[in-house]
Design a protein around this motif. Structure first.
Motif, PDB file in Angstrom:
ATOM      1  N   VAL A  39      36.160  52.664  31.385  1.00  0.00           N
ATOM      2  CA  VAL A  39      36.822  52.032  30.591  1.00  0.00           C
ATOM      3  C   VAL A  39      38.028  53.089  29.931  1.00  0.00           C
ATOM      4  CG1 VAL A  39      36.730  50.940  28.309  1.00  0.00           C
ATOM      5  CG2 VAL A  39      34.970  50.489  29.792  1.00  0.00           C
ATOM      6  N   ASN A  58      36.002  48.454  16.535  1.00  0.00           N
ATOM      7  CA  ASN A  58      36.385  49.815  17.013  1.00  0.00           C
ATOM      8  C   ASN A  58      35.997  50.830  15.703  1.00  0.00           C
ATOM      9  OD1 ASN A  58      37.374  49.585  19.369  1.00  0.00           O
ATOM     10  ND2 ASN A  58      39.418  48.825  18.891  1.00  0.00           N
ATOM     11  N   THR A  97      30.308  50.547  25.153  1.00  0.00           N
ATOM     12  CA  THR A  97      31.653  50.093  26.001  1.00  0.00           C
ATOM     13  C   THR A  97      32.631  50.965  26.304  1.00  0.00           C
ATOM     14  OG1 THR A  97      31.330  47.614  25.267  1.00  0.00           O
ATOM     15  CG2 THR A  97      33.487  48.356  26.524  1.00  0.00           C
ATOM     16  N   LEU A  98      32.979  51.663  25.159  1.00  0.00           N
ATOM     17  CA  LEU A  98      33.856  52.627  25.122  1.00  0.00           C
ATOM     18  C   LEU A  98      33.618  53.916  25.854  1.00  0.00           C
ATOM     19  CD1 LEU A  98      35.858  53.470  21.950  1.00  0.00           C
ATOM     20  CD2 LEU A  98      34.724  55.357  22.985  1.00  0.00           C
ATOM     21  N   THR A 141      34.398  43.028  19.439  1.00  0.00           N
ATOM     22  CA  THR A 141      34.843  44.482  19.276  1.00  0.00           C
ATOM     23  C   THR A 141      34.942  45.062  17.959  1.00  0.00           C
ATOM     24  OG1 THR A 141      36.351  44.127  21.318  1.00  0.00           O
ATOM     25  CG2 THR A 141      36.874  46.049  19.920  1.00  0.00           C
ATOM     26  N   SER A 161      30.254  48.045  20.737  1.00  0.00           N
ATOM     27  CA  SER A 161      31.812  48.534  21.338  1.00  0.00           C
ATOM     28  C   SER A 161      31.572  49.878  21.576  1.00  0.00           C
ATOM     29  CB  SER A 161      32.655  48.135  19.878  1.00  0.00           C
ATOM     30  OG  SER A 161      32.610  46.724  19.682  1.00  0.00           O
ATOM     31  N   THR A 162      30.952  50.682  20.931  1.00  0.00           N
ATOM     32  CA  THR A 162      30.801  52.256  21.084  1.00  0.00           C
ATOM     33  C   THR A 162      30.273  52.421  22.385  1.00  0.00           C
ATOM     34  OG1 THR A 162      30.698  52.733  18.686  1.00  0.00           O
ATOM     35  CG2 THR A 162      30.128  54.371  20.269  1.00  0.00           C
ATOM     36  N   THR A 215      43.535  56.546  21.779  1.00  0.00           N
ATOM     37  CA  THR A 215      43.229  56.933  20.408  1.00  0.00           C
ATOM     38  C   THR A 215      44.440  57.171  19.652  1.00  0.00           C
ATOM     39  OG1 THR A 215      43.536  59.421  21.161  1.00  0.00           O
ATOM     40  CG2 THR A 215      41.527  58.455  21.479  1.00  0.00           C
ATOM     41  N   PRO A 266      39.384  49.148  23.572  1.00  0.00           N
ATOM     42  CA  PRO A 266      38.606  50.257  23.050  1.00  0.00           C
ATOM     43  C   PRO A 266      39.589  51.357  22.573  1.00  0.00           C
ATOM     44  CG  PRO A 266      38.334  49.432  25.317  1.00  0.00           C
ATOM     45  CD  PRO A 266      39.292  48.785  25.007  1.00  0.00           C
ATOM     46  N   VAL A 310      40.662  54.228  27.116  1.00  0.00           N
ATOM     47  CA  VAL A 310      40.473  54.212  25.696  1.00  0.00           C
ATOM     48  C   VAL A 310      41.743  54.692  25.088  1.00  0.00           C
ATOM     49  CG1 VAL A 310      39.230  55.044  23.638  1.00  0.00           C
ATOM     50  CG2 VAL A 310      37.891  54.307  25.766  1.00  0.00           C
TER      51      VAL A 310
END
Ligand SMILES: *Cc1c(COP(=O)(O)O)cnc(C)c1O
Length: 840
Positions: free
Chosen positions: A76, A241, A70-71, A239, A67-68, A80, A150, A78
Motif C-alpha cells: 500500500v 487517517n 491497511t496503511l 478510512t 485504517s492503520t 505523508t 492512506p 502512503v
C-alpha cells in the motif's frame, strides 16, 4: 480462537460501538462516570463535552485501527503530509457528520437532558496554525481520508497554539492559547513509538567495517519526540487517517550528572529547554522568523516524521531502496525542507546506502508546495546558525550543492548569474541556505497553489529551476472541504441542497451545478434569501454579544476576514468606508444600500503596521457607529479572535466577500472559496484563485477591480508615485486628509501618520493606484444589491458554480498529477459492519 488480532466482534449493542439512542445515552453516562469520574449533578459542561467526545471517539476506533493496518501493508502506497501547521478547527461536529451519526447522537444528548449546541460550543479548537497554509493542511487531511487515500499528517503538538486575540481600546492584545488545559479527548499518545532527535555537536570521519570512509554526526544534545495521534475520519468511508503530532521531551527527565553533584535546578533545566521546542507556535503569517528555536522546531518534526516513516517501511519487511515506492512526502512550504538533508543523512550515514542511490530515493520521495512569492516570507538560514545546530546537514547540503553546481557549470558554462540563482547557498552577508532552492532540487515535483500563482512561480522565484527541469513545476489549485465549510457551517444551506439534489454533493461537490436552473425560480430565490437572512440574524446577535454594536441583518454584510497584512489591504476597505461616510455627511439623504462592514483577523505580534491597521478599523468604527446622522446605513465592526470556529459563523453570513489583495501577492486564498460556496459575491482583484473563481462564475457574477499583475509591474517599472493620486483625486485627498487631521483619533494627528505616510510616500501595495477602481466597483455593487431578486440570482449562480473548489478535487489532482497514488479502501477486520451502521 484466533480473533485476538481483530477488532472486537460485536454481537449485541456494544456499549462502545453501538449506535442506538439508548446505547449512546448509556455510553455517555458511563464515560462521565468512568472517565471523568463525575456524578451528573456535579459535572461541568466540559465534563459532559468530554464524555460525549469519548463516546464518539470509541465509535471511530474500529475504523481507525483498521485504517492503520491497511496503511502498514507492504504493497500500500502512503502519502505523508509534512506541515509545521495544522489549523484543524473543532473535531466533534466534523466527526459526527463524517461518521454519519449526527442524528442518533443529538437525540441521545437531548434525552440525557443536555444541550447539544452548548456541548459543541464547549470544544476548544486546536489552533495549531496561523492562517491559510495551516487551514489548507487541515482540509487536505480531511479530504485524503474522504478519498480513501492512506495518509499520515506529521507536525508539531504545540502546547500553545496561535494566541487568542482580545481588543482593548481598539488595540490587539495577545492572550496565551491554553488549548490543552481541560484535556484533549481526540489525541492518543504513543510513548512506545518515541524517537530521538539530535542537535548541535560535531561530525567526524571514520572507516567502517567494510573499509569504507564514512561520516557520522555526534550531536551535542538529544531530544525525545513523542507522537500524539489524532484520528481524521473521511466522509462516510472506513478510512480514518492519522494526524501524528510530536511533542518534545528531555531524553532523561533528570540529568543525573548534575543531580549527583547536588545541582537539582540544573538537572531539571535540560528538561525545560528540551520541551521548549514544542512549546509555542510562531505567530507569524507570511513572515520569516529567523530564530534558532524556529529552525529547531522545523528540524524536530521533520526528523521525527522521517524516522517514523523508515520504521514503518522496515517493519513491513521491505528494504530502503523501495522507500520512495512506499511513501511520497509532501512538504507544505519550506518549513520541512530540511527533510532533503535529513533523509540523505538517514540513508547514507545511518543505513549505509551509497550517495547516488540515496539521492535518487530522496528525490523520488519528496515533493514541495510553494505558498508564497513575498520576499519577506522566503526562508533562508545563516550558515553559522544552520551549521551550529545541524553540522552534518550543512555538510550534506554543501555536498549536494557541489555536485549540482558541477553539473550546472557544464551546462551554463559562461553564465555565473545562472549558477548564483540556482545555488542552494546565497553567498551574501556570510552566506545563507536557501530553503526554496533546497526543496526544489530535492523534490520530484513542485507545485503552486493556484493557476496564476504557479505561473508566477515559474516566471519569478523558480524561473531557473523551471528552465532546468521543464514540467517539474505544476499547479494544484487549493480547495476547502465542503463537509466543514458547507454542511457544518451552514446546515440550512446543506439541507436545501440535499432536498433538491440528494446528498451526493457532499462526496462530489460538482453536483451542486445541477441547481443552477433554480436561479430562475422565484420560490427558490426567496428560500435562498431567507436562509441568508437567518444566518445574518444569528451573526448580528453574536456581534451584539461580543462588541455591544447593534447591526441590522437587513443591511449588506460586507466582510473582510483573514490575517491582517498590508498586502491583503484591509486599509483599502477602510478608505472605502470613509469615502461613504463623507458622502453621507455631505448628502444626508443619499440613497444607498445600508452596509455593515465586518472585519476579523489576527496581526503578528511584532508587526506594528498590522496592529495599527486594527486600531484604524476600530477607530473609524467608533466614530461612524456613534454618529446619529448615520444610523443603520453604515456600521463598522471588528470581531475579535478570528479562528476556525469564528469562520464557521462568519463565512455563511456574508453578502459580499472582500478579496482585495494587490495582484500577484496572494498565492491562492481559500477564504475566497468558503465565502463563495456560501453564496457571497466577491469583490476582488485578479489575484490567486480569484482568477479561477471568476472564470467559473462568469464576469457578470464577479466584481472585478484594480490593476493586474502586469499592470502592477508596468506601473512600478515606470516609476510609481502614489502622491500623484492624492493630488489628482479630490475624493481620495479628502479621505486621506480627514485621517491625517486626527478626526478618527480624538484629535491626535500623529496616531495614523505611519499608515498615511506609507501610502503617500511609498505605497508598496498600491492602494492609491487601485483606490478609484475599487470605489467605482463598490458603487456598482451598492446598486446591484438594491435589486434583491437580481442579487439572489447572482448569489445562487455564484455558489453552485463552486464545485471545483472542493479540497477533494485538489487531493484527486495531487494523486493523479503528482503522487501517483490510488485509493485503498479500508477493509474492516472481522468486524460486523452492520453494527457501525455506516456506508462502506
Ligand atoms: C480560511 C481561513 C484562512 C485563510 O483565509 P484567506 O482569506 O484565504 O487568507 C485563515 N484563517 C482561518 C481561520 C480560515 O478559516
Amino acid at each position: 480462537m484466533t480473533a485476538f488480532v481483530n477488532c472486537p466482534t460485536v454481537d449485541i449493542e456494544d456499549d462502545r460501538t453501538g449506535l442506538s439512542v439508548e446505547t449512546l445515552r448509556r455510553a455517555l453516562a458511563d464515560n462521565l462516570f468512568y472517565i471523568q469520574g463525575k456524578w451528573p449533578e456535579v459535572a461541568s459542561t466540559n465534563d459532559f463535552y468530554l464524555a460525549l467526545a469519548y463516546t464518539v471517539r470509541d465509535r471511530m476506533m474500529p475504523r481507525w485501527l483498521s485504517s492503520t493496518r491497511t496503511l502498514m501493508k507492504p504493497e500500500v502506497r502512503v502519502v505523508t503530509y509534512l506541515s509545521a501547521e495544522f489549523l484543524l478547527g473543532p473535531h466533534l461536529g466534523r466527526n459526527l457528520i463524517n461518521l454519519g451519526i449526527e442524528e442518533p447522537v443529538k437525540q441521545a444528548v437531548a434525552e440525557s437532558g443536555l444541550d447539544f449546541t452548548e456541548l459543541i460550543a464547549q470544544e476548544e479548537e486546536p489552533g495549531l496554525g496561523n492562517g491559510g497554509l495551516g487551514r489548507l493542511a487541515a482540509c487536505y487531511m480531511e479530504s485524503l481520508a474522504s478519498e480513501q487515500i492512506p495518509a499520515i499528517g506529521y507536525g508539531i503538538r504545540y502546547e500553545f497554539g496561535i494566541f487568542d486575540q482580545e481588543i482593548r481600546d481598539g488595540w490587539q492584545c495577545e492572550i496565551t492559547d491554553k488549548w490543552l488545559q481541560y484535556g484533549n479527548p481526540w489525541e492518543i499518545p504513543h510513548p512506545e513509538a518515541s524517537v530521538t532527535v539530535g542537535f548541535g555537536g560535531h561530525t567526524e570521519g571514520y572507516t567502517d567495517s567494510d573499509g569504507r570512509f564514512r561520516k557520522r554526526w555526534i550531536p551535542g544534545k538529544q531530544v525525545k519526540g513523542i507522537p500524539y495521534d489524532t484520528p481524521i475520519p473521511g466522509y462516510r468511508v472506513n478510512t480514518v487517517n492519522t494526524l501524528r503530532l510530536w511533542k518534545a521531551e528531555a531524553v532523561e527527565s533528570f540529568d543525573f550528572q548534575s543531580f549527583n553533584v547536588g545541582n537539582y535546578y540544573g538537572a531539571v533545566d535540560s528538561k525545560v529547554t528540551s520541551e521548549n521546542i514544542s512549546k509555542v507556535l510562531y505567530p507569524n503569517d507570511e513572515q520569516l522568523e529567523g530564530k534558532q528555536l524556529r529552525l529547531e522546531q522545523q528540524y524536530f518534526f521533520t526528523a521525527c516524521a522521517l524516522q517514523d516513516m523508515i520504521r514503518i517501511h522496515l517493519a513491513s519487511g521491505r528494504k530502503l531502496d523501495s522507500f520512495c515506492e512506499k511513501f511520497t512526502a509532501q512538504m507544505n512550504d519550506t518549513h520541512p525542507a530540511v527533510a532533503v538533508a535529513e533523509l540523505m543523512r538517514l540513508l547514507v550515514d545511518e543505513h549505509g546506502m551509497g550517495w547516488d542511490e540515496a539521492w535518487a530515493v530522496t528525490q523520488k520521495t519528496l515533493a514541495y508546495t510553494n505558498h508564497t512569492l513575498l520576499p519577506e516570507a522566503l526562508e533562508k538560514w545563516s550558515l553559522s546558525l544552520f551549521g551550529s545546530l545541524l553540522p552534518r546537514h550543512l555538510e550534506i547540503i554543501f555536498e549536494i550543492n557541489q555536485r549540482f553546481m558541477d553539473d550546472m557549470r557544464v551546462r551554463y558554462m559562461n553564465d555565473p548569474g545562472k549558477l548564483a540563482a540556482l545555488s542552494l547557498i546565497d553567498d551574501n552577508d556570510g552566506g545563507y541556505v536557501r530553503m526554496a532552492n533546497l526543496a526544489s532540487l530535492g523534490s520530484y515535483a513542485i507545485n503552486g497553489v493556484a493557476a496564476l500563482h504557479s505561473e508566477l512561480v515559474k516566471k519569478t522565484i523558480l524561473k531557473d529551476f523551471h528552465e532546468l527541469f521543464p514540467g517539474k513545476i505544476r499547479n494544484v489549485t487549493n480547495g476547502v472541504t465542503p463537509r466543514r465549510w458547507i454542511a457544518l457551517a451552514n446546515p440550512r444551506l446543506a439541507a436545501l441542497y440535499t432536498e433538491k439534489i440528494g446528498d451526493g454533493w457532499l462526496h462530489n461537490l460538482e453536483e451542486i451545478g445541477q441547481l443552477e436552473g433554480y436561479a430562475d425560480d422565484p420560490g427558490f430565490r426567496a428560500h435562498w434569501r431567507q436562509i441568508k437572512r437567518d444566518i445574518k440574524q444569528e451573526l448580528a446577535t453574536y456581534i451584539y454579544q461580543r462588541t455591544g454594536i447593534a447591526v441590522s441583518p437587513d443591511s449588506m454584510f460586507d466582510i473582510l476576514v483573514k490575517r491582517i497584512h498590508e498586502y491583503k489591504r484591509q486599509h483599502l476597505d477602510v478608505l472605502h468606508i470613509i469615502t461613504l461616510y463623507e458622502r453621507l455627511k455631505a448628502n444626508p439623504n443619499l440613497d444607498m444600500a445600508p452596509r455593515t462592514f465586518i472585519f476579523g483577523g489576527k496581526a503578528a505580534p511584532g508587526y506594528a503596521m498590522a496592529k495599527l491597521m486594527i486600531k484604524f478599523i476600530t477607530a473609524v468604527g467608533d466614530v461612524i457607529n456613534h454618529d446619529p446622522t448615520i444610523g443603520d446605513r453604515l456600521k463598522v465592526v471588528f470581531l475579535p479572535d478570528y479562528n476556525v470556529k469564528f469562520g464557521q459563523r462568519v463565512y455563511p453570513a456574508a453578502d459580499l466577500s472582500e478579496q482585495i489583495s494587490t495582484a500577484g501577492k496572494e498565492a491562492s486564498g481559500t477564504g475566497n472559496m468558503k465565502f463563495s460556496m456560501n453564496g457571497a459575491l466577491t469583490i476582488g482583484t485578479l489575484d490567486g484563485a480569484n482568477v479561477e473563481i471568476r472564470e467559473l462564475v462568469g464576469d457578470d457574477n464577479f466584481f472585478l477591480f484594480g490593476l493586474t499583475t502586469d499592470g502592477v509591474d508596468a506601473l512600478k517599472a515606470s516609476g510609481y508615485n502614489p502622491w500623484d493620486y492624492y493630488t489628482s483625486n479630490p475624493q481620495l485627498k479628502e479621505v486621506i486628509d480627514l485621517v491625517q487631521s486626527g478626526f478618527f483619533a480624538k484629535g491626535d494627528s500623529n496616531l495614523f501618520r505611519p499608515l498615511t505616510d506609507k501610502l503617500l510616500y511609498d505605497d508598496p501595495f498600491m492602494l492609491m493606484a487601485d483606490y478609484q477602481s475599487y470605489i467605482d466597483c463598490q458603487d456598482r455593487i451598492g446598486a446591484a444589491y438594491q435589486d434583491q431578486e437580481h442579487w439572489s440570482r447572482l448569489s445562487i449562480i455564484n455558489a453552485v458554480r463552486m464545485g471545483k473548489f472542493s479540497s477533494d478535487r485538489a487531493i484527486r489532482d495531487y494523486c493523479r498529477d503528482i503522487w501517483q497514488v490510488s485509493p485503498a479502501p479500508v477493509e474492516m477486520m472481522a468486524y460486523d459492519q452492520s453494527q457501525a451502521g455506516l456506508r462502506v
